[in-house]
Each structure stands twice: as C-alpha cells, then as structure tokens.
Write a protein that holds these residues in place. Structure first.
Motif, mmCIF file in Angstrom:
data_model
loop_
_atom_site.group_PDB
_atom_site.id
_atom_site.type_symbol
_atom_site.label_atom_id
_atom_site.label_comp_id
_atom_site.label_asym_id
_atom_site.label_seq_id
_atom_site.Cartn_x
_atom_site.Cartn_y
_atom_site.Cartn_z
ATOM 1 N N LEU A 57 0.834 -1.201 0.000
ATOM 2 C CA LEU A 57 0.000 0.000 0.000
ATOM 3 C C LEU A 57 0.866 1.246 0.000
ATOM 4 C CD1 LEU A 57 -2.724 -0.956 2.664
ATOM 5 C CD2 LEU A 57 -2.952 -0.986 0.166
ATOM 6 N N GLN A 58 0.389 2.278 -0.664
ATOM 7 C CA GLN A 58 1.120 3.546 -0.662
ATOM 8 C C GLN A 58 0.933 4.226 0.692
ATOM 9 O OE1 GLN A 58 0.757 6.220 -3.950
ATOM 10 N NE2 GLN A 58 0.469 4.576 -5.466
ATOM 11 N N ALA A 59 2.046 4.518 1.339
ATOM 12 C CA ALA A 59 2.000 5.135 2.664
ATOM 13 C C ALA A 59 1.299 6.487 2.621
ATOM 14 C CB ALA A 59 3.413 5.287 3.223
ATOM 15 N N SER A 60 1.464 7.209 1.520
ATOM 16 C CA SER A 60 0.868 8.545 1.417
ATOM 17 C C SER A 60 -0.658 8.484 1.478
ATOM 18 C CB SER A 60 1.302 9.224 0.114
ATOM 19 O OG SER A 60 0.913 8.437 -1.018
ATOM 20 N N HIS A 61 -1.251 7.434 0.876
ATOM 21 C CA HIS A 61 -2.706 7.291 0.907
ATOM 22 C C HIS A 61 -3.182 7.073 2.344
ATOM 23 C CE1 HIS A 61 -2.873 5.895 -3.588
ATOM 24 N NE2 HIS A 61 -2.515 7.151 -3.428
ATOM 25 N N GLY A 62 -2.456 6.253 3.081
ATOM 26 C CA GLY A 62 -2.824 6.000 4.467
ATOM 27 C C GLY A 62 -2.692 7.241 5.331
ATOM 28 N N VAL A 63 -1.629 8.015 5.111
ATOM 29 C CA VAL A 63 -1.421 9.247 5.875
ATOM 30 C C VAL A 63 -2.563 10.227 5.624
ATOM 31 C CG1 VAL A 63 0.056 11.280 6.135
ATOM 32 C CG2 VAL A 63 1.073 9.001 5.966
ATOM 33 N N VAL A 64 -2.971 10.331 4.356
ATOM 34 C CA VAL A 64 -4.094 11.219 4.027
ATOM 35 C C VAL A 64 -5.355 10.775 4.750
ATOM 36 C CG1 VAL A 64 -5.634 11.980 2.178
ATOM 37 C CG2 VAL A 64 -3.170 11.925 1.795
ATOM 38 N N ALA A 65 -5.606 9.459 4.765
ATOM 39 C CA ALA A 65 -6.795 8.934 5.437
ATOM 40 C C ALA A 65 -6.764 9.252 6.933
ATOM 41 C CB ALA A 65 -6.895 7.421 5.223
ATOM 42 N N ILE A 66 -5.603 9.070 7.568
ATOM 43 C CA ILE A 66 -5.466 9.374 8.999
ATOM 44 C C ILE A 66 -5.709 10.854 9.260
ATOM 45 C CG2 ILE A 66 -3.810 9.520 10.900
ATOM 46 C CD1 ILE A 66 -2.589 6.928 9.948
ATOM 47 N N LEU A 67 -5.142 11.715 8.398
ATOM 48 C CA LEU A 67 -5.313 13.161 8.575
ATOM 49 C C LEU A 67 -6.776 13.576 8.421
ATOM 50 C CD1 LEU A 67 -2.177 14.558 6.693
ATOM 51 C CD2 LEU A 67 -2.571 14.438 9.162
ATOM 52 N N VAL A 68 -7.476 12.938 7.486
ATOM 53 C CA VAL A 68 -8.901 13.258 7.280
ATOM 54 C C VAL A 68 -9.709 12.890 8.517
ATOM 55 C CG1 VAL A 68 -10.975 12.644 5.983
ATOM 56 C CG2 VAL A 68 -8.839 13.104 4.770
ATOM 57 N N TRP A 69 -9.491 11.668 9.030
ATOM 58 C CA TRP A 69 -10.226 11.225 10.219
ATOM 59 C C TRP A 69 -9.888 12.100 11.434
ATOM 60 C CZ3 TRP A 69 -13.999 7.613 11.102
ATOM 61 C CH2 TRP A 69 -14.336 6.776 10.030
ATOM 62 N N ALA A 70 -8.603 12.396 11.612
ATOM 63 C CA ALA A 70 -8.178 13.210 12.759
ATOM 64 C C ALA A 70 -8.725 14.631 12.654
ATOM 65 C CB ALA A 70 -6.656 13.224 12.850
ATOM 66 N N SER A 71 -8.703 15.197 11.445
ATOM 67 C CA SER A 71 -9.213 16.563 11.246
ATOM 68 C C SER A 71 -10.703 16.634 11.541
ATOM 69 C CB SER A 71 -8.939 17.022 9.807
ATOM 70 O OG SER A 71 -7.548 17.051 9.540
ATOM 71 N N PHE A 72 -11.427 15.602 11.126
ATOM 72 C CA PHE A 72 -12.863 15.577 11.375
ATOM 73 C C PHE A 72 -13.144 15.494 12.867
ATOM 74 C CE2 PHE A 72 -17.020 13.262 11.460
ATOM 75 C CZ PHE A 72 -17.772 14.268 10.880
ATOM 76 N N LEU A 73 -12.342 14.696 13.576
ATOM 77 C CA LEU A 73 -12.514 14.571 15.020
ATOM 78 C C LEU A 73 -12.215 15.893 15.727
ATOM 79 C CD1 LEU A 73 -13.044 12.952 17.547
ATOM 80 C CD2 LEU A 73 -10.689 12.122 17.465
ATOM 81 N N ILE A 74 -11.146 16.573 15.303
ATOM 82 C CA ILE A 74 -10.800 17.865 15.897
ATOM 83 C C ILE A 74 -11.888 18.890 15.622
ATOM 84 C CG2 ILE A 74 -9.161 19.789 15.782
ATOM 85 C CD1 ILE A 74 -6.971 17.714 15.194
ATOM 86 N N PHE A 75 -12.431 18.868 14.403
ATOM 87 C CA PHE A 75 -13.517 19.795 14.053
ATOM 88 C C PHE A 75 -14.740 19.564 14.929
ATOM 89 C CE2 PHE A 75 -17.493 20.285 11.641
ATOM 90 C CZ PHE A 75 -17.478 21.661 11.437
ATOM 91 N N VAL A 76 -15.127 18.293 15.082
ATOM 92 C CA VAL A 76 -16.288 17.959 15.915
ATOM 93 C C VAL A 76 -16.052 18.359 17.366
ATOM 94 C CG1 VAL A 76 -17.659 16.054 16.838
ATOM 95 C CG2 VAL A 76 -17.098 16.107 14.416
ATOM 96 N N SER A 77 -14.841 18.138 17.862
ATOM 97 C CA SER A 77 -14.517 18.494 19.245
ATOM 98 C C SER A 77 -14.618 19.988 19.473
ATOM 99 C CB SER A 77 -13.102 18.006 19.596
ATOM 100 O OG SER A 77 -13.009 16.609 19.503
#
Length: 226
Positions: A57-77
């Motif tokens: 798997l491309q590491a960059s794709h996974g990093v983007v996915a983690i950043l999206v999930w984390a950003s959404f959590l920070i926004f909701v918080s």
C-alpha cells in the motif's frame, strides 16, 4: 529497501504522527472518550496498523486517510465546545437508571443494560441494595455515577451541625454562559430566580462557565475568568 526496513520506518513515522495527533486532541483519558471519539480512535488505529504492515500500500494514501479522520474529530470536538445542542447530538446525554431506590426499567432497556450489569456496576461501588440509591446515572462515556440516599451517606461535619435535608439531585443550571431552563424548572426554581441570584453575586450568565444549584438554594459558579 528491504521490506522489514520499510516496515520499521513506516511504523516509527506513523507512531510519531499518532503521538502528535493525540497531543492535539488533549489529555482526555481513554475511559472518558465519547462514543464518537472511541470509534474514530479505533478507525485511525486500524489504518495505522495496516499502513505499517502492508508494504504494497502507498504510505501517502494511508497518511491522508489518517489526517482526514483526525481533522474531522478535531472539528467535531471544537464545535462541541461551542454548541451545547451539537454536543448533546454527538455525545448524547446522561440517563437516570435509578431514582429514589426505584429502577427505571424503561431507561435501562433503552440503554441496552441488563439488571445483572446494573447490579455489577453497583457492587463495584460497594453498593448492594438498590433501595440505598438516591440516583444512579449512566454517563455519556458509559460510566455509572451513583448518589446514595442521605441516610446512607457517610456522616460529615455539616450533618452534625445542621438538620439534614431530603436528598435532591443537584442540577447544572448554567453551562457555557447559557441558563438551562429545563434544569432550573427541575429544581422548582424560575429563570428569574437564577438571574436574581446572579445579581446578588454581581455576575452575569454569559460570564459563567458552569453553574450548579440544589434544592436548598445553594449556588456554585465557575467563571470563564477566575
């Protein structure tokens, strides 16, 4: 690069990234996470583990996915900190399971709790008789908070000096600068009474971070600027 070296490198970088994200989210304990935060945490952990082990798997794709999930959590918080209604919708509200020694079966079933689970939680708090409980509330993080009846509580200095009063559940009547009308009425007071008490203390509701009151008229205020 050998596969095992790539796995090590990915794991170290992802670990550092998760540590940084955790610092952004604050110092909330695992047991204090909301249902939404718990789900997001599991998902991010699963993505991180997959990226670390699967070199195809491309590491960059996974990093983007983690950043999206984390950003959404920070926004909701952040939104939850500013909006009470949004916070209730995302995190839910506390549910009373026992009131004045009586189990509220409807609330217990709604929370998918069994009597065995309820009794187990009570026993963990050294409570073996339901009739001894004034209020038992299921918090939004799944923890059970219990208030014993007055006659079952440990004796305090105040009990020795004044006549005890009937146990009533204290209410949060001001939250984030807003007067909680439902909680005020639950105590038998009015919004006018709250404003009068604030006036006596030289305070304004919008300056109060948290305000609690009980049936005896005691009012506790925690200000934004202490």
């Amino acid at each position: 690069m050998n596969h095992w070296m790539e796995v090590v490198l990915r794991s170290v970088l992802i670990l550092l990234g998760l540590f940084f994200i955790t610092k952004l989210l604050g110092k909330k304990q695992l047991s204090k996470l909301s249902f939404f935060e718990y789900i997001v945490g599991i998902t991010i952990g699963d993505i991180a583990g997959t990226i670390s082990m699967d070199v195809d798997l491309q590491a960059s794709h996974g990093v983007v996915a983690i950043l999206v999930w984390a950003s959404f959590l920070i926004f909701v918080s952040n939104v939850s900190l500013k909006s009470i209604s949004f916070r209730k919708a995302v995190e839910g509200t506390t549910t009373i399971l026992i009131k004045e020694g009586k189990i509220l079966e409807g609330n217990v079933k709604k929370e998918k709790y069994t009597v065995d689970e309820l009794m187990e939680q009570l026993r963990k708090k050294d409570i073996f008789y339901v009739e001894d409980v004034a209020f038992a509330m299921l918090e939004t993080n799944g923890e059970l908070s219990v208030l014993l009846k007055k006659e079952k509580q440990n004796v305090t200095r105040e009990d020795l000096l004044i006549k005890g009063e009937a146990t009533r559940l204290p209410q949060t009547i001001i939250m984030d600068g807003n007067i909680m009308k439902e909680a005020v009425h639950e105590l038998g007071y009015s919004v006018a009474w709250v404003k009068e008490q604030l006036k006596k203390k030289g305070a304004a509701a919008d300056k109060v971070f948290l305000g609690q009151a009980d049936s005896a008229g005691h009012l506790y205020l925690d200000y934004y600027e202490d």
